[in-house]
Design a protein around this motif. Structure first.
Motif, short mmCIF file in Angstrom:
data_model
loop_
_atom_site.label_atom_id
_atom_site.label_comp_id
_atom_site.label_asym_id
_atom_site.label_seq_id
_atom_site.Cartn_x
_atom_site.Cartn_y
_atom_site.Cartn_z
N TYR A 10 65.31 -37.27 75.96
CA TYR A 10 64.27 -36.26 76.18
C TYR A 10 64.82 -34.88 75.89
O TYR A 10 65.92 -34.53 76.31
CB TYR A 10 63.77 -36.33 77.62
CG TYR A 10 62.76 -35.28 77.98
CD1 TYR A 10 61.54 -35.19 77.31
CD2 TYR A 10 63.02 -34.36 78.99
CE1 TYR A 10 60.61 -34.22 77.65
CE2 TYR A 10 62.09 -33.40 79.35
CZ TYR A 10 60.88 -33.32 78.67
OH TYR A 10 59.96 -32.37 79.00
N GLN A 14 61.58 -28.90 73.97
CA GLN A 14 60.50 -29.30 73.07
C GLN A 14 59.41 -30.09 73.79
O GLN A 14 58.32 -30.27 73.26
CB GLN A 14 61.07 -30.18 71.94
CG GLN A 14 62.07 -29.49 71.04
CD GLN A 14 61.38 -28.66 69.97
OE1 GLN A 14 60.18 -28.80 69.73
NE2 GLN A 14 62.14 -27.77 69.34
N ARG A 16 59.52 -33.23 74.12
CA ARG A 16 59.36 -34.37 73.23
C ARG A 16 60.58 -35.26 73.36
O ARG A 16 61.65 -34.83 73.81
CB ARG A 16 59.26 -33.91 71.77
CG ARG A 16 58.03 -33.09 71.46
CD ARG A 16 58.11 -32.53 70.05
NE ARG A 16 56.92 -31.72 69.73
CZ ARG A 16 56.88 -30.82 68.77
NH1 ARG A 16 57.94 -30.60 68.01
NH2 ARG A 16 55.77 -30.15 68.55
N HIS A 55 60.74 -36.76 66.19
CA HIS A 55 60.22 -36.41 67.51
C HIS A 55 59.06 -37.32 67.87
O HIS A 55 58.19 -37.60 67.03
CB HIS A 55 59.74 -34.96 67.53
CG HIS A 55 60.82 -33.98 67.84
ND1 HIS A 55 60.95 -32.77 67.19
CD2 HIS A 55 61.83 -34.02 68.75
CE1 HIS A 55 61.99 -32.11 67.68
NE2 HIS A 55 62.54 -32.84 68.62
N THR A 57 56.00 -37.32 70.54
CA THR A 57 55.28 -36.56 71.55
C THR A 57 54.85 -37.48 72.69
O THR A 57 54.87 -38.71 72.56
CB THR A 57 54.03 -35.90 70.94
OG1 THR A 57 53.16 -36.94 70.47
CG2 THR A 57 54.39 -34.96 69.79
N ARG A 58 54.41 -36.89 73.78
CA ARG A 58 53.90 -37.66 74.91
C ARG A 58 52.72 -38.52 74.46
O ARG A 58 52.64 -39.71 74.78
CB ARG A 58 53.47 -36.72 76.04
CG ARG A 58 52.93 -37.41 77.28
CD ARG A 58 52.46 -36.38 78.31
NE ARG A 58 52.09 -37.01 79.57
CZ ARG A 58 50.91 -37.56 79.83
NH1 ARG A 58 49.96 -37.57 78.89
NH2 ARG A 58 50.66 -38.11 81.00
N THR A 61 53.85 -41.43 72.22
CA THR A 61 54.58 -42.42 73.01
C THR A 61 53.62 -43.28 73.83
O THR A 61 53.78 -44.50 73.92
CB THR A 61 55.60 -41.73 73.93
OG1 THR A 61 56.49 -40.92 73.14
CG2 THR A 61 56.42 -42.74 74.71
N LEU A 127 58.31 -34.58 62.70
CA LEU A 127 57.24 -34.64 63.69
C LEU A 127 56.25 -35.70 63.21
O LEU A 127 55.61 -35.55 62.18
CB LEU A 127 56.54 -33.29 63.85
CG LEU A 127 55.45 -33.25 64.93
CD1 LEU A 127 56.00 -33.65 66.30
CD2 LEU A 127 54.82 -31.87 65.00
#
Length: 198
Positions: A10, A14, A16, A55, A57-58, A61, A127
């Motif tokens: 984590y 970021q 992320r 990366h 992101t929430r 994920t 990203l």
């Protein structure tokens, strides 16, 4: 290229997850190719090490996890049709045995090797916009990481390496404190098409 190590952690600045995949150009019988991976380490010398970073992101994920669970269940159904109705239980047992194997071989305690010679897709993390999962009979799961722009990449994860990746994701999400946990069962999770996330 052969998968050498995976690292997921984590990044609070970021908000992320940063996933790093390192590869070797040398063809060798590595722990990763035998399925012992994550912070998946081989002890070999650096032989043309490459790294790709991305990366998560929430939001991505949250969508990725149930798709991985669904794909694992489909893999069981394809490879063991008679056991298809018990696929969730089989996935959970495979996860427990894979994690135990990794812990026995020091897979999670081996530091990620930061020495990298090249970043074929650039040093900055991609990203991601989309992740595609592909399941075939008696083949490793193929995961394609597709960025919002530019070239993406794909990795083939043997069952043990896939479970290692899952464990790394679970640990990183716990560190992120995003308000949810990644559970192996998948029975109470929203079902998403396993082949495409966006």
């Amino acid at each position: 290229m052969e998968l050498h190590q995976i690292n997921v952690h984590y990044q609070p600045e970021q908000d992320r997850l940063l996933a790093k995949f390192s590869f070797t150009l040398a063809k060798e019988a590595s722990a990763a190719s035998e399925g012992v991976a994550a912070d998946v380490a081989t002890k070999s010398a650096d032989q043309g090490r490459q790294e790709i970073r991305c990366h998560l992101t929430r939001r991505l994920t949250l969508r990725l996890w149930p798709a991985i669970m669904e794909s694992m269940g489909k893999q069981v159904a394809i490879n063991q049709p008679a056991s298809a109705m018990f696929s969730n239980d089989i996935v959970q047992m495979e996860h427990q045995s894979s994690v135990a194997l990794l812990e026995q071989h020091g897979g999670f305690s081996t530091p990620y090797e930061e020495q990298v010679q090249t970043w074929p897709l650039g040093e900055a993390p991609l990203l991601l916009a989309t992740i595609q999962l592909h399941v075939s009979q008696d083949e490793p799961m193929r995961i394609e990481f597709i960025p919002m722009s530019g070239e993406g990449f794909a990795v083939n994860l043997t069952p043990v390496v896939l479970h290692a990746f899952c464990k790394l994701l679970q640990t990183a999400v716990t560190e992120a404190d995003w308000g949810f946990e990644l559970e192996m069962s998948g029975t109470d999770q929203e079902t998403l098409p396993a082949h495409l996330l966006n």
